[in-house]
Scaffold this active site. Structure first.
Site, mmCIF file in Angstrom:
data_model
loop_
_atom_site.group_PDB
_atom_site.id
_atom_site.type_symbol
_atom_site.label_atom_id
_atom_site.label_comp_id
_atom_site.label_asym_id
_atom_site.label_seq_id
_atom_site.Cartn_x
_atom_site.Cartn_y
_atom_site.Cartn_z
ATOM 1 N N HIS A 53 0.745 4.979 1.178
ATOM 2 C CA HIS A 53 0.177 6.232 1.799
ATOM 3 C C HIS A 53 0.728 7.169 2.009
ATOM 4 O O HIS A 53 1.879 7.573 1.815
ATOM 5 C CB HIS A 53 -0.155 4.693 3.289
ATOM 6 C CG HIS A 53 -0.875 6.269 4.700
ATOM 7 N ND1 HIS A 53 -2.540 6.163 3.989
ATOM 8 C CD2 HIS A 53 -0.146 7.285 5.497
ATOM 9 C CE1 HIS A 53 -2.194 7.075 5.679
ATOM 10 N NE2 HIS A 53 -1.320 7.127 5.904
ATOM 11 N N ASP B 246 -2.652 1.193 7.728
ATOM 12 C CA ASP B 246 -1.636 1.737 7.282
ATOM 13 C C ASP B 246 -0.321 1.025 8.122
ATOM 14 O O ASP B 246 0.127 2.492 8.738
ATOM 15 C CB ASP B 246 -1.878 3.116 7.482
ATOM 16 C CG ASP B 246 -3.395 3.907 7.088
ATOM 17 O OD1 ASP B 246 -3.172 3.320 5.448
ATOM 18 O OD2 ASP B 246 -3.585 4.916 6.500
ATOM 19 N N SER C 110 4.741 6.998 2.373
ATOM 20 C CA SER C 110 5.570 5.555 2.719
ATOM 21 C C SER C 110 4.959 4.735 1.735
ATOM 22 O O SER C 110 3.138 4.319 1.521
ATOM 23 C CB SER C 110 4.832 5.566 4.169
ATOM 24 O OG SER C 110 5.246 6.160 5.210
ATOM 25 N N ASN D 168 0.546 -1.477 0.154
ATOM 26 C CA ASN D 168 0.228 -0.200 -0.490
ATOM 27 C C ASN D 168 0.779 1.318 -0.039
ATOM 28 O O ASN D 168 1.614 1.440 0.501
ATOM 29 C CB ASN D 168 -0.985 -0.086 1.640
ATOM 30 C CG ASN D 168 -2.011 1.445 1.223
ATOM 31 O OD1 ASN D 168 -2.962 1.353 0.635
ATOM 32 N ND2 ASN D 168 -1.570 2.279 2.581
#
Ligand code: GAR
Length: 199
Positions: free
Chosen positions: A113, A149, A140, A111
């Site tokens: 973020h 997250d 990040s 992911n």
């Protein structure tokens, strides 16, 4: 003998600029190829951009599931599993996923973020950085775990916070770095190297 390319599925909810940056990076000697762009919103602009790039697309609208995350995820799994991805990149995918879903893809779901995690998980990251008086911000990329997250960091890029910044100007400066960071991390990740990329 050379390995077949890793198959990468990209999950989006909106414009898909990170998806485009990732897809454009997966050419030539890159060890991966995009095999699916999947959205929870059939109107997501990124779906049209993916189709223009010749990438298969699918959408599973979350709204009819009325908050039944398990049922939504079961529907999401159909096109996702059919694409047989080795790696899944969340790229501006704005639905919270259950631990059952993230656990199924443990160690192969990434992911991006828009904050310097562990600072500011969740929403409104840029405004929160401004409100805190931070002098730097950034983005990040991390492995996805059940917690939102969170998960092992795979890369970060930093930008300065400038006098006069508002959330939009800061977001735009961070997004430029997102487009550098995520492809750099993915390339390293599919090559089996989880050393964080620091830009
Ligand atoms: C990006 O800034 C990404 O970091 C953020 O949404 C934006 C999507 O833009 N993701 C999150 O906030 C996830 N919690 P894009 O659709 O143009 O890639």
């Amino acid at each position: 003998m050379s390995q077949p390319p890793k198959r990468v599925a990209l999950l989006i909810s909106g414009g898909g600029s990170n998806m485009v940056a990732l897809a454009q990076s997966m050419t030539g000697d890159h060890p991966a190829r995009p095999v699916l762009v999947l959205s929870n919103d059939p109107a997501a602009k990124g779906l049209a951009r993916a189709a223009e790039m010749g990438i298969p697309t699918a959408a599973v609208e979350h709204r009819p599931f009325k908050g039944d995350r398990a049922a939504f995820e079961a529907a999401l799994l159909e096109p996702l599993l059919a694409a047989e991805p080795d790696v899944i990149c969340l790229a501006g995918f704005m639905r919270i996923l259950t631990g059952a879903f993230t656990g199924r893809f443990a160690g192969r779901m990434l992911n991006i973020h828009p904050s310097l995690l562990p600072k500011y998980p969740g929403l409104h990251t840029h405004q929160r950085a401004l409100d805190a008086g931070d002098t730097e911000a950034g983005c990040s990329v991390h492995e996805v775990i059940a917690d939102l997250d969170a998960g092992p960091l795979l890369g970060q890029a930093r930008v300065p916070v400038l006098a006069g910044d508002d959330a939009d100007s800061l977001a735009a400066r961070v997004l430029v770095q997102e487009h550098r960071l995520y492809p750099a991390v993915l390339r390293r990740f599919v090559a089996g190297d989880r050393t964080p990329v620091i830009l």
